[in-house]
Write an enzyme that holds these catalytic residues in place. Structure first.
Site, short mmCIF file in Angstrom:
data_model
loop_
_atom_site.label_atom_id
_atom_site.label_comp_id
_atom_site.label_asym_id
_atom_site.label_seq_id
_atom_site.Cartn_x
_atom_site.Cartn_y
_atom_site.Cartn_z
N SER A 90 0.81 -1.23 0.00
CA SER A 90 0.00 0.00 0.00
C SER A 90 0.83 1.27 0.00
CB SER A 90 -0.92 0.01 1.22
OG SER A 90 -0.16 -0.04 2.38
N THR A 92 -2.16 3.32 4.34
CA THR A 92 -1.25 4.45 4.32
C THR A 92 -0.43 4.54 5.60
OG1 THR A 92 -2.98 5.63 3.20
CG2 THR A 92 -1.27 6.98 4.22
N THR A 134 -5.62 7.72 8.04
CA THR A 134 -5.43 6.58 7.14
C THR A 134 -6.80 6.00 6.84
OG1 THR A 134 -4.29 4.45 6.90
CG2 THR A 134 -5.07 5.00 9.09
N ARG A 154 -6.88 9.20 -9.71
CA ARG A 154 -7.49 9.37 -8.38
C ARG A 154 -6.42 9.74 -7.35
NH1 ARG A 154 -6.70 7.12 -3.00
NH2 ARG A 154 -8.70 7.17 -1.92
#
Ligand code: GLY
Length: 349
Positions: free
Chosen positions: A78, A190, A241, A218
């Protein structure tokens, strides 16, 4: 006849009045006990930040050092290298930094840059701007001599190809993954970091590859100053997050810090923000996740998730992860001159 605003400006009176206004001086940092706070169980990242603080270093260096750890980790799906690509198979990264003096930098939708957090810092330090995106951000990285490369690992490409076999991409509120709550490996986590150094300087960083298989172009909350990260050195800092659209919708990190400015504790401010997300989201709150961390200049910690399962790490001296925060300690390990705690935050649901 009353003067129009334009007349007033032309008269120079307004400029004179502006010049006479006292500048709001930032509160001078006061010596503090160092703290590192990071989203999710990013122990290696928190330890990297702690090592900087422990050596008497600057909070921004510590936050950057933390963010660079998952950025370079191909197993972290991620963030950075190995991050899940967009639905066109391109890894696009978002990051930002903010220091104790309202200086900030951000990059969004940047490709081929191993350390977008460092690029965000270069935007802050070496350009007159706050945010660069896409090709322009990539060009700055090249000009700055930052490490470049293809960030799509074989494992990430295989996962993306498998996803393409079955995906019926129909962007809803955030994601095609309406069939299960967040937390799956292909969702995102994140890293947001807040650091307080011994001189009392509070800084933060945030970095992500964003939502897995997102639409091309995005951008989530992570590079948005006031969305995924906000710091006012004299008041507090916050990082978020989870589903970035939900965080942007409520000006997440900024709202947390403003709540602290008005006297709320870090814990209360984090909780009230996530509760607001649950109230205003057009999505089913059970199908999204948002986690928020807050850190006060006194070292106070706040953490709250929308769903159970939002964990964070704290590094600090002493035996208590967060004197005024709520949550359940799930891991505790000694580090040089301190303790690293993993804590599950309380949640709305
Ligand atoms: N919170 C990261 C993102 O939504 O992209």
């Amino acid at each position: 006849m009353p003067l129009s605003r334009r007349d007033l400006l032309r008269s120079g009176a307004a400029l004179g009045a502006l010049a006479a206004l006292p500048r709001v001086a930032a509160a001078a940092p006061r010596p503090a006990t160092p703290v590192v706070l990071a989203t999710w169980d990013n122990r290696a990242a928190a330890t990297a930040a702690w090592d900087v603080l422990r050596a008497g270093g600057y909070a921004l260096d510590a936050a950057e050092a933390a963010a660079r750890i998952p950025e370079a980790d191909p197993e972290d799906t991620s963030v950075g290298l190995g991050g899940r690509p967009d639905r066109d198979g391109r890894v696009t990264l978002d990051a930002c930094v903010m220091d104790e003096r309202h200086r900030c930098g951000a990059v969004a939708a940047v490709e081929d840059v191993l350390h977008p957090v460092t690029l965000a810092r270069r935007v802050m330090e070496n350009t007159p701007h706050v945010m660069l995106v896409g090709e322009g951000a990539r060009a700055l990285a090249e000009a700055e001599g930052l490490e470049m490369g293809d960030l799509l690992t074989p494992a990430s490409e295989a996962a993306w190809r498998e996803w393409r076999e079955t995906a019926e991409y129909a962007p809803g509120i955030n994601t095609e993954r309406r069939d299960r709550p967040s937390g799956h490996a292909d969702d995102h986590d994140t890293i947001g970091v807040l650091t307080l150094d011994a001189a009392g300087r509070l800084c933060g960083a945030c970095t992500t590859s964003g939502l897995a298989y997102k639409m091309r172009g995005r951008v989530g909350d992570s590079p948005i100053i006031g969305g995924g990260l906000f710091v006012d050195g004299g008041v507090g800092g916050a990082v978020a997050t989870g589903h970035g659209e939900e965080v942007i919708r409520v000006a997440g990190a900024s709202a947390v810090v403003e709540a602290m400015r008005h006297g709320r504790t870090a814990q209360d401010a984090a909780a009230s923000l996530v509760e607001r997300v649950a109230r205003v989201t057009p999505a089913d709150p059970a199908m999204i996740q948002v986690g928020v961390l807050a850190l006060g200049p006194d070292g106070s910690v706040g953490a709250f998730g929308l769903q159970p399962g939002f964990v964070y790490v704290v590094a600090r001296p002493g035996s208590d992860p967060a004197p005024d925060a709520e949550g359940t300690v799930t891991n505790r390990q000694p580090i040089d001159g301190g303790v690293l705690f993993t804590v599950e935050a309380p949640s709305v649901l």
